[in-house]
Design a protein around this motif. Structure first.
Motif, PDB file in Angstrom:
ATOM      1  N   ASP A   1       4.451   3.188  -5.277  1.00 15.13           N
ATOM      2  CA  ASP A   1       4.232   3.554  -6.669  1.00 15.13           C
ATOM      3  C   ASP A   1       5.362   2.961  -7.497  1.00 15.13           C
ATOM      4  O   ASP A   1       6.530   3.110  -7.174  1.00 15.13           O
ATOM      5  CB  ASP A   1       4.225   5.079  -6.846  1.00 15.13           C
ATOM      6  CG  ASP A   1       3.000   5.719  -6.211  1.00 15.13           C
ATOM      7  OD1 ASP A   1       1.942   5.072  -6.222  1.00 15.13           O
ATOM      8  OD2 ASP A   1       3.112   6.845  -5.698  1.00 15.13           O
ATOM      9  N   LEU A   2       4.989   2.310  -8.587  1.00 15.01           N
ATOM     10  CA  LEU A   2       5.956   1.689  -9.467  1.00 15.01           C
ATOM     11  C   LEU A   2       5.563   2.046 -10.889  1.00 15.01           C
ATOM     12  O   LEU A   2       4.457   1.739 -11.329  1.00 15.01           O
ATOM     13  CB  LEU A   2       5.944   0.165  -9.273  1.00 15.01           C
ATOM     14  CG  LEU A   2       6.933  -0.648 -10.086  1.00 15.01           C
ATOM     15  CD1 LEU A   2       8.362  -0.262  -9.741  1.00 15.01           C
ATOM     16  CD2 LEU A   2       6.712  -2.127  -9.828  1.00 15.01           C
ATOM     17  N   ALA A   3       6.435   2.713 -11.603  1.00 16.11           N
ATOM     18  CA  ALA A   3       6.143   3.120 -12.986  1.00 16.11           C
ATOM     19  C   ALA A   3       6.931   2.229 -13.942  1.00 16.11           C
ATOM     20  O   ALA A   3       8.151   2.128 -13.848  1.00 16.11           O
ATOM     21  CB  ALA A   3       6.530   4.573 -13.200  1.00 16.11           C
TER      22      ALA A   3
ATOM     23  N   LYS B   1       0.848  -1.187   0.000  1.00 17.50           N
ATOM     24  CA  LYS B   1       0.000   0.000   0.000  1.00 17.50           C
ATOM     25  C   LYS B   1       0.888   1.244   0.000  1.00 17.50           C
ATOM     26  O   LYS B   1       1.819   1.359   0.788  1.00 17.50           O
ATOM     27  CB  LYS B   1      -0.909  -0.002   1.227  1.00 17.50           C
ATOM     28  CG  LYS B   1      -2.015   0.991   1.156  1.00 17.50           C
ATOM     29  CD  LYS B   1      -2.938   0.782   2.335  1.00 17.50           C
ATOM     30  CE  LYS B   1      -4.190   1.596   2.117  1.00 17.50           C
ATOM     31  NZ  LYS B   1      -5.159   1.342   3.163  1.00 17.50           N
ATOM     32  N   GLY B   2       0.603   2.139  -0.901  1.00 16.27           N
ATOM     33  CA  GLY B   2       1.363   3.381  -0.991  1.00 16.27           C
ATOM     34  C   GLY B   2       2.625   3.267  -1.835  1.00 16.27           C
ATOM     35  O   GLY B   2       3.350   4.239  -1.991  1.00 16.27           O
TER      36      GLY B   2
END
Length: 171
Positions: free
Chosen positions: A11-13, A8-9
């Motif tokens: 971020d993976l781009a 949770k929380g």
């Protein structure tokens, strides 16, 4: 199943056509099975409990037959059970009228129950007491010509619950 939002929380781009390896660690102390769900992928892991130590005891002492002639053998039997996960050893001590008759060292696998038989050859006549691990059973050795058809029908104890040092009546 325990639900944990471990990512949770985060971020993976990832660009189109690319892939990325992601590693994270989950720690659980309580034994059980835990599901790990990431988008449409699912897996699980199990936290095993530590094996419990050996815990061995004897139970169910039986002595048969209850009456024998001089020179005859009596068979005593007990069940030796290890309720622990680990193997352990147990010293089986057999007493006849408070005198040790036999001693056996038994190795008992974890979560195992063993039947154990013991042959006892009393000398003389009378009432004999077999004791194993605090359990006691009596048998009688008497010559056939001295036996009688007399039998005890019942025993009544009154009152059945008393305070310490209070007498009871046995009829």
């Amino acid at each position: 199943m325990t639900r944990v939002d471990a990512l949770k929380g985060l971020d993976l781009a990832i660009s189109p056509g690319e892939s990325a390896n992601v590693r994270f660690t989950i720690v659980r102390n309580r034994p059980g099975t835990y599901d790990v769900v990431l988008m449409n992928a699912r897996s699980a892991f199990t936290v095993a409990s530590e094996p419990s130590p050996a815990s061995i005891q004897a139970s169910g002492l039986r002595v048969e037959p209850a009456t024998v002639a001089p020179g005859e053998t009596v068979k005593a039997s007990v069940t030796v059970a290890n309720v622990g996960d680990k193997e352990g050893s147990y010293t089986l001590r057999v007493f006849l009228n408070r005198r040790e008759e036999e001693r056996r060292e038994l190795v008992v696998d974890g979560l195992t129950t063993l039947p154990v038989g013991i042959s006892i050859e009393p000398s003389g006549e009378g009432i004999f007491t077999v004791e194993i691990d605090g359990m006691r059973r009596d048998f009688v050795v008497v010559a056939p010509q001295r036996r009688t058809n007399l039998s005890l029908e019942s025993v009544v104890i009154e009152p059945i619950t008393v305070a310490g040092d209070t007498p009871v009546t046995v009829t």
